[in-house]
Design an enzyme around this catalytic site. Sequence first.
Site, PDB file in Angstrom:
ATOM      1  N   CYS A  53       0.727  -1.265  -0.082  1.00  0.00           N
ATOM      2  CA  CYS A  53       0.033  -0.071  -0.093  1.00  0.00           C
ATOM      3  C   CYS A  53       0.900   1.237   0.018  1.00  0.00           C
ATOM      4  O   CYS A  53       0.327   2.432  -0.193  1.00  0.00           O
ATOM      5  CB  CYS A  53      -0.914   0.037   1.199  1.00  0.00           C
ATOM      6  SG  CYS A  53      -1.902  -1.235   1.162  1.00  0.00           S
ATOM      7  N   HIS A  93      -3.534   6.769   2.719  1.00  0.00           N
ATOM      8  CA  HIS A  93      -4.014   5.593   2.115  1.00  0.00           C
ATOM      9  C   HIS A  93      -5.498   5.093   2.575  1.00  0.00           C
ATOM     10  O   HIS A  93      -5.798   5.462   3.691  1.00  0.00           O
ATOM     11  CB  HIS A  93      -2.850   4.321   2.666  1.00  0.00           C
ATOM     12  CG  HIS A  93      -3.262   3.046   2.040  1.00  0.00           C
ATOM     13  ND1 HIS A  93      -3.630   2.826   0.602  1.00  0.00           N
ATOM     14  CD2 HIS A  93      -3.820   1.974   2.803  1.00  0.00           C
ATOM     15  CE1 HIS A  93      -3.959   1.597   0.396  1.00  0.00           C
ATOM     16  NE2 HIS A  93      -3.986   1.092   1.653  1.00  0.00           N
ATOM     17  N   ASN A 146      -9.962  -0.692  -0.665  1.00  0.00           N
ATOM     18  CA  ASN A 146      -8.385  -0.566  -0.648  1.00  0.00           C
ATOM     19  C   ASN A 146      -7.883  -1.242  -1.873  1.00  0.00           C
ATOM     20  O   ASN A 146      -7.976  -2.261  -2.236  1.00  0.00           O
ATOM     21  CB  ASN A 146      -7.962  -1.399   0.581  1.00  0.00           C
ATOM     22  CG  ASN A 146      -6.480  -1.262   0.717  1.00  0.00           C
ATOM     23  OD1 ASN A 146      -5.628  -0.649  -0.247  1.00  0.00           O
ATOM     24  ND2 ASN A 146      -5.877  -1.855   1.701  1.00  0.00           N
TER      25      ASN A 146
HETATM   26  O1  UT7 Z   1      -3.383  -1.179   4.086  1.00  0.00           O
HETATM   27  C1  UT7 Z   1      -3.156  -2.049   5.012  1.00  0.00           C
HETATM   28  C2  UT7 Z   1      -4.079  -2.988   4.804  1.00  0.00           C
HETATM   29  N1  UT7 Z   1      -5.087  -3.159   5.926  1.00  0.00           N
HETATM   30  C3  UT7 Z   1      -5.547  -2.623   6.687  1.00  0.00           C
HETATM   31  O2  UT7 Z   1      -5.148  -1.474   7.184  1.00  0.00           O
HETATM   32  C4  UT7 Z   1      -6.588  -3.264   7.623  1.00  0.00           C
HETATM   33  C5  UT7 Z   1      -6.591  -2.793   9.201  1.00  0.00           C
HETATM   34  N2  UT7 Z   1      -7.449  -3.640   9.755  1.00  0.00           N
HETATM   35  C6  UT7 Z   1      -8.807  -3.423   9.766  1.00  0.00           C
HETATM   36  O3  UT7 Z   1      -9.098  -2.583   9.082  1.00  0.00           O
HETATM   37  C7  UT7 Z   1      -9.559  -4.103  10.738  1.00  0.00           C
HETATM   38  O4  UT7 Z   1      -8.932  -5.021  11.704  1.00  0.00           O
HETATM   39  C8  UT7 Z   1     -10.750  -5.092   9.910  1.00  0.00           C
HETATM   40  C9  UT7 Z   1     -11.739  -4.402   9.212  1.00  0.00           C
HETATM   41  C10 UT7 Z   1      -9.829  -6.108   9.181  1.00  0.00           C
HETATM   42  C11 UT7 Z   1     -11.385  -6.012  11.069  1.00  0.00           C
HETATM   43  O5  UT7 Z   1     -11.981  -5.290  11.918  1.00  0.00           O
HETATM   44  P1  UT7 Z   1     -11.834  -5.476  13.521  1.00  0.00           P
HETATM   45  O6  UT7 Z   1     -12.805  -4.571  14.046  1.00  0.00           O
HETATM   46  O7  UT7 Z   1     -10.600  -5.570  13.967  1.00  0.00           O
HETATM   47  O8  UT7 Z   1     -12.670  -6.877  13.681  1.00  0.00           O
HETATM   48  P2  UT7 Z   1     -11.999  -8.258  13.987  1.00  0.00           P
HETATM   49  O9  UT7 Z   1     -11.094  -8.868  13.315  1.00  0.00           O
HETATM   50  O10 UT7 Z   1     -11.880  -8.346  15.467  1.00  0.00           O
HETATM   51  O11 UT7 Z   1     -13.362  -9.246  13.697  1.00  0.00           O
HETATM   52  C12 UT7 Z   1     -14.386  -9.213  14.570  1.00  0.00           C
HETATM   53  C13 UT7 Z   1     -15.413 -10.294  14.266  1.00  0.00           C
HETATM   54  C14 UT7 Z   1     -14.886 -11.786  14.313  1.00  0.00           C
HETATM   55  O12 UT7 Z   1     -15.855 -12.468  14.657  1.00  0.00           O
HETATM   56  P3  UT7 Z   1     -15.777 -13.127  16.396  1.00  0.00           P
HETATM   57  O13 UT7 Z   1     -14.276 -13.677  16.243  1.00  0.00           O
HETATM   58  O14 UT7 Z   1     -15.686 -11.928  17.111  1.00  0.00           O
HETATM   59  O15 UT7 Z   1     -16.853 -14.167  16.606  1.00  0.00           O
HETATM   60  C15 UT7 Z   1     -14.661 -12.097  12.789  1.00  0.00           C
HETATM   61  O16 UT7 Z   1     -14.872 -13.242  12.417  1.00  0.00           O
HETATM   62  O17 UT7 Z   1     -15.922 -10.241  12.864  1.00  0.00           O
HETATM   63  C16 UT7 Z   1     -15.685 -11.382  12.204  1.00  0.00           C
HETATM   64  N3  UT7 Z   1     -15.661 -10.934  10.745  1.00  0.00           N
HETATM   65  C17 UT7 Z   1     -16.639 -10.587   9.874  1.00  0.00           C
HETATM   66  N4  UT7 Z   1     -17.992 -10.707   9.915  1.00  0.00           N
HETATM   67  C18 UT7 Z   1     -18.518 -10.462   9.016  1.00  0.00           C
HETATM   68  C19 UT7 Z   1     -14.403 -10.626  10.062  1.00  0.00           C
HETATM   69  N5  UT7 Z   1     -14.588 -10.202   8.833  1.00  0.00           N
HETATM   70  C20 UT7 Z   1     -16.037 -10.255   8.775  1.00  0.00           C
HETATM   71  C21 UT7 Z   1     -16.868 -10.239   7.611  1.00  0.00           C
HETATM   72  N6  UT7 Z   1     -18.109 -10.100   7.723  1.00  0.00           N
HETATM   73  N7  UT7 Z   1     -16.335  -9.647   6.353  1.00  0.00           N
END
Ligand code: UT7
Length: 336
Positions: free
Chosen positions: A113, A263, A293
């Site tokens: 990125c 970004h 992204n």
């Molecule tokens: O450019 C660099 C590239 N990437 C980034 O900058 C991304 C940085 N990270 C993020 O933006 C966030 O961490 C995410 C958007 C990827 C995830 O958000 P989060 O608030 O950190 O969620 P999480 O990973 O803690 O997941 C929470 C829950 C989980 O379920 P449980 O374990 O709490 O039951 C996941 O399994 O949400 C679930 N989950 C989803 N649910 C529905 C993960 N992805 C999804 C989805 N739809 N697409």
Amino acid sequence: MRRSKITGMGSYVPPRVVANIDLEKLMDTSDEWITQRTGIKTRHWASDDVGNSDLGLEASNIAIENAGIKKEDIDMIIYATISGDYDFPGTGCFLQAKMELPDIPIFDIKQQCTGFIYALSMADMYVRQGDFKNILIVGAELQSKALDKSTKGRDISVLFGDGAGAVVVSATDINDEKNDPYIYSTHLHTNGQFADKLCCPAPGTALGPERMSQTLIDKGLHFPVMHGKVVFVHAVKKMTETICECLSANNLKMEDIDMFFFHQANMRINDAVGEKLEIPAEKIFNTVQKYGNTTAATIPLGMHDAMKEGKLKEGMLVATAAFGGGFTWGSAIFRL
Ligand code: UT7
């Protein structure tokens, strides 16, 4: 004094729009989850017959026209991507062939990125050094063909989209350092200790006897892996730090900057950076809602959109920062 400046911008996204509700049909996710956690509503996905360099070509043609030069005036191409046409050679080679521009040097760079900021820094140095006059930078990604679109990959696949952005960086002589358009400075960083926090292991030579095999596919190692929370925390911290570093290197204050381009990975990341730096919301241009992204394409794609909307204008002082896999991060300040 010989410096470099951005003289043209272009962008392209493939026509197919994929909304969050379309993803609900492919995996266990919801418009509500994606919107609340990321701010993303739609992204664009290319059709099967389109490759990365096709997106790059469209953006490049617009940037060259916008710069008011002929394609023959381009004397180097720097192509930033992690989703190239082939594993090798670099995608810039395919673009060069499509543009019919033989013999000029081409770099492909893989800084995720942060690819555009790294490319801008390289172009600035090559132009300043004296031998190159017009360098084409392309950031292009075709992520939709590299994602696990099942529920297993939902934490990543809902985030990414396809698109391309391009800029032309040209030589300029500046007399008035405060008002002339030019690239003030670029600042680059990497911390490879976090390389496995956002990566795609296969194809790769670190994983056993073959760089690609059925075993690697069965393990899903050809899909990207991300530790979302670790990436999130570092993205906020490092983009904030590098904007401060860039301002301080140029003796500028936050209020001197007319527009910020960060970004675009998650609206919550950019809101947090904006809040920490106390930047008025109208000075931050976001596109993550509509494109998701688009990795190395993100910043030039956003800048061209802002230009088309009349929000980014000649004479403006612009700050840009990115963070991505590697971890890599960096920033730049330039006057348009
Ligand atoms: O450019 C660099 C590239 N990437 C980034 O900058 C991304 C940085 N990270 C993020 O933006 C966030 O961490 C995410 C958007 C990827 C995830 O958000 P989060 O608030 O950190 O969620 P999480 O990973 O803690 O997941 C929470 C829950 C989980 O379920 P449980 O374990 O709490 O039951 C996941 O399994 O949400 C679930 N989950 C989803 N649910 C529905 C993960 N992805 C999804 C989805 N739809 N697409």
